[in-house]
Design a protein around this motif. Structure first.
Motif, PDB file in Angstrom:
ATOM      1  N   GLU A   1       6.911   3.195 -22.132  1.00  0.00           N
ATOM      2  CA  GLU A   1       6.708   1.984 -21.334  1.00  0.00           C
ATOM      3  C   GLU A   1       5.303   1.935 -20.748  1.00  0.00           C
ATOM      4  O   GLU A   1       4.719   0.850 -20.611  1.00  0.00           O
ATOM      5  CB  GLU A   1       7.746   1.910 -20.217  1.00  0.00           C
ATOM      6  CG  GLU A   1       9.159   1.592 -20.704  1.00  0.00           C
ATOM      7  CD  GLU A   1      10.181   1.649 -19.592  1.00  0.00           C
ATOM      8  OE1 GLU A   1      11.288   1.097 -19.786  1.00  0.00           O
ATOM      9  OE2 GLU A   1       9.902   2.245 -18.523  1.00  0.00           O
ATOM     10  N   GLN A   2       4.764   3.096 -20.372  1.00  0.00           N
ATOM     11  CA  GLN A   2       3.443   3.147 -19.756  1.00  0.00           C
ATOM     12  C   GLN A   2       2.310   3.257 -20.773  1.00  0.00           C
ATOM     13  O   GLN A   2       1.135   3.113 -20.416  1.00  0.00           O
ATOM     14  CB  GLN A   2       3.378   4.329 -18.784  1.00  0.00           C
ATOM     15  CG  GLN A   2       4.339   4.199 -17.612  1.00  0.00           C
ATOM     16  CD  GLN A   2       4.358   5.435 -16.730  1.00  0.00           C
ATOM     17  OE1 GLN A   2       3.746   6.466 -17.052  1.00  0.00           O
ATOM     18  NE2 GLN A   2       5.049   5.344 -15.603  1.00  0.00           N
TER      19      GLN A   2
ATOM     20  N   SER B   1      13.743   0.714 -24.512  1.00  0.00           N
ATOM     21  CA  SER B   1      14.057   0.769 -23.082  1.00  0.00           C
ATOM     22  C   SER B   1      15.466   0.273 -22.805  1.00  0.00           C
ATOM     23  O   SER B   1      16.221   0.886 -22.021  1.00  0.00           O
ATOM     24  CB  SER B   1      13.046  -0.075 -22.294  1.00  0.00           C
ATOM     25  OG  SER B   1      11.744   0.475 -22.391  1.00  0.00           O
TER      26      SER B   1
ATOM     27  N   LYS C   1      11.236   7.423 -22.529  1.00  0.00           N
ATOM     28  CA  LYS C   1      11.196   5.980 -22.301  1.00  0.00           C
ATOM     29  C   LYS C   1      10.047   5.614 -21.368  1.00  0.00           C
ATOM     30  O   LYS C   1       9.300   4.645 -21.613  1.00  0.00           O
ATOM     31  CB  LYS C   1      12.522   5.510 -21.711  1.00  0.00           C
ATOM     32  CG  LYS C   1      12.613   4.001 -21.495  1.00  0.00           C
ATOM     33  CD  LYS C   1      13.728   3.623 -20.539  1.00  0.00           C
ATOM     34  CE  LYS C   1      13.325   3.969 -19.104  1.00  0.00           C
ATOM     35  NZ  LYS C   1      14.253   3.370 -18.099  1.00  0.00           N
ATOM     36  N   GLN C   2       9.868   6.386 -20.319  1.00  0.00           N
ATOM     37  CA  GLN C   2       8.803   6.103 -19.353  1.00  0.00           C
ATOM     38  C   GLN C   2       7.431   6.236 -19.993  1.00  0.00           C
ATOM     39  O   GLN C   2       6.538   5.407 -19.751  1.00  0.00           O
ATOM     40  CB  GLN C   2       8.917   7.050 -18.155  1.00  0.00           C
ATOM     41  CG  GLN C   2       7.915   6.749 -17.052  1.00  0.00           C
ATOM     42  CD  GLN C   2       8.097   7.664 -15.854  1.00  0.00           C
ATOM     43  OE1 GLN C   2       8.560   8.786 -15.981  1.00  0.00           O
ATOM     44  NE2 GLN C   2       7.726   7.179 -14.683  1.00  0.00           N
TER      45      GLN C   2
ATOM     46  N   ARG D   1       9.301  -1.761 -28.237  1.00  0.00           N
ATOM     47  CA  ARG D   1       9.387  -1.017 -26.981  1.00  0.00           C
ATOM     48  C   ARG D   1      10.550  -1.510 -26.126  1.00  0.00           C
ATOM     49  O   ARG D   1      11.274  -0.715 -25.515  1.00  0.00           O
ATOM     50  CB  ARG D   1       8.065  -1.142 -26.228  1.00  0.00           C
ATOM     51  CG  ARG D   1       8.050  -0.378 -24.930  1.00  0.00           C
ATOM     52  CD  ARG D   1       6.657  -0.166 -24.363  1.00  0.00           C
ATOM     53  NE  ARG D   1       5.635  -1.067 -24.798  1.00  0.00           N
ATOM     54  CZ  ARG D   1       4.339  -0.749 -24.846  1.00  0.00           C
ATOM     55  NH1 ARG D   1       3.952   0.462 -24.498  1.00  0.00           N
ATOM     56  NH2 ARG D   1       3.433  -1.624 -25.235  1.00  0.00           N
TER      57      ARG D   1
END
Length: 376
Positions: A185-186, A164, A181-182, A160
């Motif tokens: 990431e979450q 990013s 990407k968001q 991950r």
């Protein structure tokens, strides 16, 4: 060894002594009412000569004969951390990997180890008393937690950050790359949110799976060709991206002198384009595949009972609490009876008794039945 354990073993030393006679490789755990815990990987593993790849057949000319003796049995007795875990992983870091690419930096047992080290991370854990103390109910909750994993574990864990970094540094502010990407990431890293009720795969899993497929192709296809499916996976990719810092530094430049970041971004763009076409929408939160179902088929080619949502879990599960008297619970996916009756009207389809599948619903719901214990 098994007969001795069942009939005569009363302590750890006797258990360990009997284990020496098992020549095949198995993972064994031990626990007793005195608070001892232990792990062994049994088996008489030969000492192979140096200078030969153990993944390949050895030459039969006499120059590669096994050395005298066998390798010591890997073991851990009353470890400092106070717990032991195994999910078909290597017995120790230095143990030969052989040909399995899954035994790399990331493997599914890591999540069990993380949850045992910090029980507050267990999904939907009911807390009573000291949150750092594990109870039998916590182990039931732990099984529900890890059942949401991919078969190889939390594959995104070490990748991950690279995604990013690449999007941030060479993504050019592309809105779709930023959104993907968001989401990654979450994302929790689990395939589904809830092991019992979820019917769809998480968008993060769908995006990551599509990116990983293209990233492996874009990284290894020119070196491995058609064998890429069997030879390269997320662990191989992690080693390549880690570079010289990897525990297994790559022996060649798989990016052919190019910066790795554009390869990551290109792979993500390709994944986004393919997913937009497949789901017919640019809304990435709607990119959710149906959760697969597990069907139970008898050797006589008929399905036994209802299908259930697929989970990454043990076929037989049990929790043993070494109280006095000892308490335990267990569950299996079918039932307590496998007797098939003769169907006189249609002999090709036997009569299945209720006991053949009387635990299926409980198994699906991660429920348990009491284990009948013999008196001490």
């Amino acid at each position: 060894a098994f007969l001795y354990w069942n009939r005569d073993t009363t302590n750890l030393e006797q258990f360990q002594e009997a284990l020496q006679s098992i020549i095949t490789t198995h993972n064994f755990f031990y626990a007793d009412v005195d608070g001892n815990i232990a792990y062994w990987q049994s088996g008489r593993v030969p000492i192979r000569p140096l200078g030969f790849d153990p993944r390949l057949p050895l030459p039969g000319t006499g120059i590669a004969e096994w050395l005298p003796g066998v390798r010591p049995i890997p073991r851990s007795i009353n470890p400092r951390q106070g717990y032991l875990a195994n999910w078909n992983n290597k017995a120790s870091i230095d143990f030969d990997n052989m040909a399995s690419g899954n035994f790399g930096k990331q493997f599914r047992v890591r999540r069990i180890q993380q949850l045992l080290a910090d029980p507050t991370l267990i999904y939907e854990r009911g807390v009573s008393g000291d949150p750092a103390t594990l109870t039998p109910d916590d182990f039931r909750a732990l099984e529900r937690d890890i059942a949401r994993l991919d078969g190889a574990g939390m594959r995104v864990e070490f990748l991950r950050g690279y995604i990013s970094q690449a999007v941030n540094e060479v993504g050019g502010g592309d809105a779709q790359l930023e959104q993907a990407k968001q989401i990654l990431e979450q994302w929790s890293g689990y395939v589904t949110e809830n092991a019992v009720t979820s019917t769809l795969i998480e968008p993060g899993e769908v995006i990551f799976r599509a990116w990983l497929d293209r990233m492996l192709q874009n990284t290894f296809l020119d070196e491995l060709g058609g064998s890429i499916i069997g030879e390269a996976n997320f662990n191989t990719l992690t080693h390549v991206l880690d570079g010289p810092a990897s525990g297994v530094p790559p022996s060649r430049d798989y990016f052919n002198g190019q910066d790795w970041r554009p390869v990551v971004v290109t792979s993500l763009r390709e994944a986004i384009g393919a997913l937009q076409t497949r789901f017919n929408t640019t809304d990435m939160t709607a990119w959710r595949d149906p959760r697969p179902m597990t069907r139970f088929r008898h050797d006589l080619q008929f399905e036994v009972g209802p299908a259930i949502p697929t989970s990454n879990r043990a076929t037989y599960a049990q929790v043993i609490h070494l109280t006095d008297p000892i308490e335990g619970v267990n569950i299996i996916p079918s039932g307590q009876s496998a007797f098939l009756g003769l169907n006189l009207s249609n002999p090709s389809v036997p009569v299945t008794p209720p006991g053949l599948i009387n635990q299926r619903t409980m198994f699906n719901n991660f429920e348990f039945l009491p284990t009948q214990m013999s008196p001490r």
